[in-house]
Design an enzyme around this catalytic site. Structure first.
Site, PDB file in Angstrom:
ATOM      1  N   SER A  71       1.027  -0.466   3.340  1.00  0.00           N
ATOM      2  CA  SER A  71       0.899  -0.201   4.775  1.00  0.00           C
ATOM      3  C   SER A  71       0.438  -1.416   5.567  1.00  0.00           C
ATOM      4  CB  SER A  71      -0.092   0.944   4.990  1.00  0.00           C
ATOM      5  OG  SER A  71      -1.356   0.585   4.463  1.00  0.00           O
ATOM      6  N   LEU A 111       8.835   2.555   3.288  1.00  0.00           N
ATOM      7  CA  LEU A 111       9.349   3.816   3.814  1.00  0.00           C
ATOM      8  C   LEU A 111       9.311   3.838   5.339  1.00  0.00           C
ATOM      9  CD1 LEU A 111      10.404   6.610   2.955  1.00  0.00           C
ATOM     10  CD2 LEU A 111       8.043   7.415   3.016  1.00  0.00           C
ATOM     11  N   GLY A 129       6.191  -1.123  -0.387  1.00  0.00           N
ATOM     12  CA  GLY A 129       5.353   0.068  -0.367  1.00  0.00           C
ATOM     13  C   GLY A 129       3.887  -0.160  -0.056  1.00  0.00           C
ATOM     14  N   HIS A 133      -6.619  -5.406  -7.286  1.00  0.00           N
ATOM     15  CA  HIS A 133      -7.657  -4.398  -7.019  1.00  0.00           C
ATOM     16  C   HIS A 133      -8.171  -3.742  -8.298  1.00  0.00           C
ATOM     17  CE1 HIS A 133      -6.205  -3.888  -2.560  1.00  0.00           C
ATOM     18  NE2 HIS A 133      -6.883  -5.000  -2.762  1.00  0.00           N
TER      19      HIS A 133
HETATM   20  N1  APR Z   1       8.888   4.130  -0.872  1.00  0.00           N
HETATM   21  C1  APR Z   1       8.447   3.048  -0.163  1.00  0.00           C
HETATM   22  N2  APR Z   1       7.342   3.059   0.580  1.00  0.00           N
HETATM   23  C2  APR Z   1       6.630   4.203   0.613  1.00  0.00           C
HETATM   24  C3  APR Z   1       7.006   5.361  -0.101  1.00  0.00           C
HETATM   25  C4  APR Z   1       8.210   5.300  -0.866  1.00  0.00           C
HETATM   26  N3  APR Z   1       8.657   6.343  -1.574  1.00  0.00           N
HETATM   27  N4  APR Z   1       6.093   6.330   0.151  1.00  0.00           N
HETATM   28  C5  APR Z   1       5.189   5.800   0.967  1.00  0.00           C
HETATM   29  N5  APR Z   1       5.500   4.516   1.257  1.00  0.00           N
HETATM   30  C6  APR Z   1       4.786   3.545   2.107  1.00  0.00           C
HETATM   31  C7  APR Z   1       4.096   4.177   3.289  1.00  0.00           C
HETATM   32  O1  APR Z   1       4.971   4.212   4.412  1.00  0.00           O
HETATM   33  C8  APR Z   1       2.927   3.224   3.510  1.00  0.00           C
HETATM   34  O2  APR Z   1       3.281   2.181   4.402  1.00  0.00           O
HETATM   35  O3  APR Z   1       3.771   2.994   1.307  1.00  0.00           O
HETATM   36  C9  APR Z   1       2.660   2.626   2.127  1.00  0.00           C
HETATM   37  C10 APR Z   1       1.403   3.130   1.461  1.00  0.00           C
HETATM   38  O4  APR Z   1       0.313   2.674   2.185  1.00  0.00           O
HETATM   39  P1  APR Z   1      -1.198   2.931   1.725  1.00  0.00           P
HETATM   40  O5  APR Z   1      -1.351   4.378   1.358  1.00  0.00           O
HETATM   41  O6  APR Z   1      -2.067   2.386   2.788  1.00  0.00           O
HETATM   42  O7  APR Z   1      -1.330   2.100   0.362  1.00  0.00           O
HETATM   43  P2  APR Z   1      -1.616   0.540   0.164  1.00  0.00           P
HETATM   44  O8  APR Z   1      -0.972  -0.258   1.234  1.00  0.00           O
HETATM   45  O9  APR Z   1      -1.271   0.240  -1.246  1.00  0.00           O
HETATM   46  O10 APR Z   1      -3.181   0.494   0.334  1.00  0.00           O
HETATM   47  C11 APR Z   1      -3.841  -0.724   0.159  1.00  0.00           C
HETATM   48  O11 APR Z   1      -5.974   0.326   0.273  1.00  0.00           O
HETATM   49  O12 APR Z   1      -7.585   1.968  -0.263  1.00  0.00           O
HETATM   50  C12 APR Z   1      -7.042   0.746  -0.563  1.00  0.00           C
HETATM   51  O13 APR Z   1      -7.427  -0.302  -2.591  1.00  0.00           O
HETATM   52  C13 APR Z   1      -6.578   0.627  -1.984  1.00  0.00           C
HETATM   53  O14 APR Z   1      -4.877  -0.803  -2.898  1.00  0.00           O
HETATM   54  C14 APR Z   1      -5.174   0.116  -1.862  1.00  0.00           C
HETATM   55  C15 APR Z   1      -5.168  -0.531  -0.499  1.00  0.00           C
END
Ligand code: APR
Length: 228
Positions: free
Chosen positions: A173, A198, A171, A105
């Site tokens: 979603s 998480l 980590g 990204h």
């Molecule tokens: N340890 C492990 N997992 C964690 C922790 C932690 N300390 N804190 C949060 N999480 C998990 C949450 O439960 C969630 O499932 O990390 C995930 C974060 O999810 P998102 O906020 O949706 O982030 P991500 O999956 O990286 O998003 C994907 O979306 O907006 C776009 O381009 C952006 O790269 C990003 C993409």
């Protein structure tokens, strides 16, 4: 054993980098999806620049956490058998010592010239419309992949997934494709699959094994297992 690790915002959460979809997920009242689009940049470039300028500036105040450090330790031990594919635009994997990192990204510390298409390392703000160091035209945008744009490195990532004996997701979603579909691609090519997150993600059911907890604890423990 070849290992492909996909990381998302959750791996940087314990470093103090906010995730996208936990808690309120809002920035100055905007949904993240509303600032991370080409349409937002076309209509409100100042808002989009400020959003990324704030994030770029905040990077200097955060440090890699034990999860990033453990993945760097794994690379030290197995070298080219590990590739990290990250959705994150922070530089915490590199600062922990990882070198084999594909930023699908894009990266906060990079700017993309809309005029000459040069990609240049950039650590300052972009809102003041600085000239491109390559062509001089003030058309630099954040070198990040917005919704509706094609992620970087996809052919290379496909090869990494195809060669992997083990695919590990940390980590994320599972809400954003194509990354959310990598577990299925890796499985199709015969990899074992493990999720470290998480909370249960949108795609947890697709993994052979899913462990719930903080990345700062789960990742070092898993690396210890691998290195036996
Ligand atoms: N340890 C492990 N997992 C964690 C922790 C932690 N300390 N804190 C949060 N999480 C998990 C949450 O439960 C969630 O499932 O990390 C995930 C974060 O999810 P998102 O906020 O949706 O982030 P991500 O999956 O990286 O998003 C994907 O979306 O907006 C776009 O381009 C952006 O790269 C990003 C993409």
């Amino acid at each position: 054993m070849r290992i492909a690790v996909l990381t998302g915002a959750g791996i940087s959460a314990e470093s103090g980098v906010p995730t996208f979809r936990d808690a309120d997920g809002l920035w100055e009242g905007h949904r993240v999806e509303d600032v991370a689009t080409p349409e937002a940049y076309a209509t409100q470039p100042d808002v989009v620049h400020r959003f990324y300028d704030e994030r770029r500036a905040a990077l200097v105040n955060v440090e890699p956490n034990p999860a990033h450090v453990a993945l760097a330790r794994l690379e030290d031990a197995i070298g080219e058998d590990l590739t990290i594919v990250t959705q994150n635009i922070d530089d915490l994997h590199e600062r922990a010592g990882s070198t084999r990192v594909l930023h699908m990204h894009g990266e906060l510390n990079s700017a993309l010239c809309r005029f000459c298409e040069a990609r240049v390392r950039w650590t300052g703000p972009l809102a003041d419309l600085p000239p491109c160091p390559n062509c001089g035209v003030p058309e630099l945008r954040p070198d990040v992949v917005w919704f509706g744009e094609v992620p970087y490195h996809l052919p290379e990532i496909e090869v990494v997934l195809a060669k992997a004996d083990l695919f590990v997701s940390v980590g994320t979603s599972g809400a954003v494709y194509p990354a959310a579909g990598f577990v299925q691609v890796a499985r199709m090519y015969g990899a074992r699959t493990l999720e470290l997150n998480l909370l249960t993600s949108d795609v947890s059911d697709l993994f052979l094994e899913s462990r719930l907890g903080r990345a700062g604890e789960l990742v070092p423990a898993w690396v210890d297992e691998v290195l036996g």
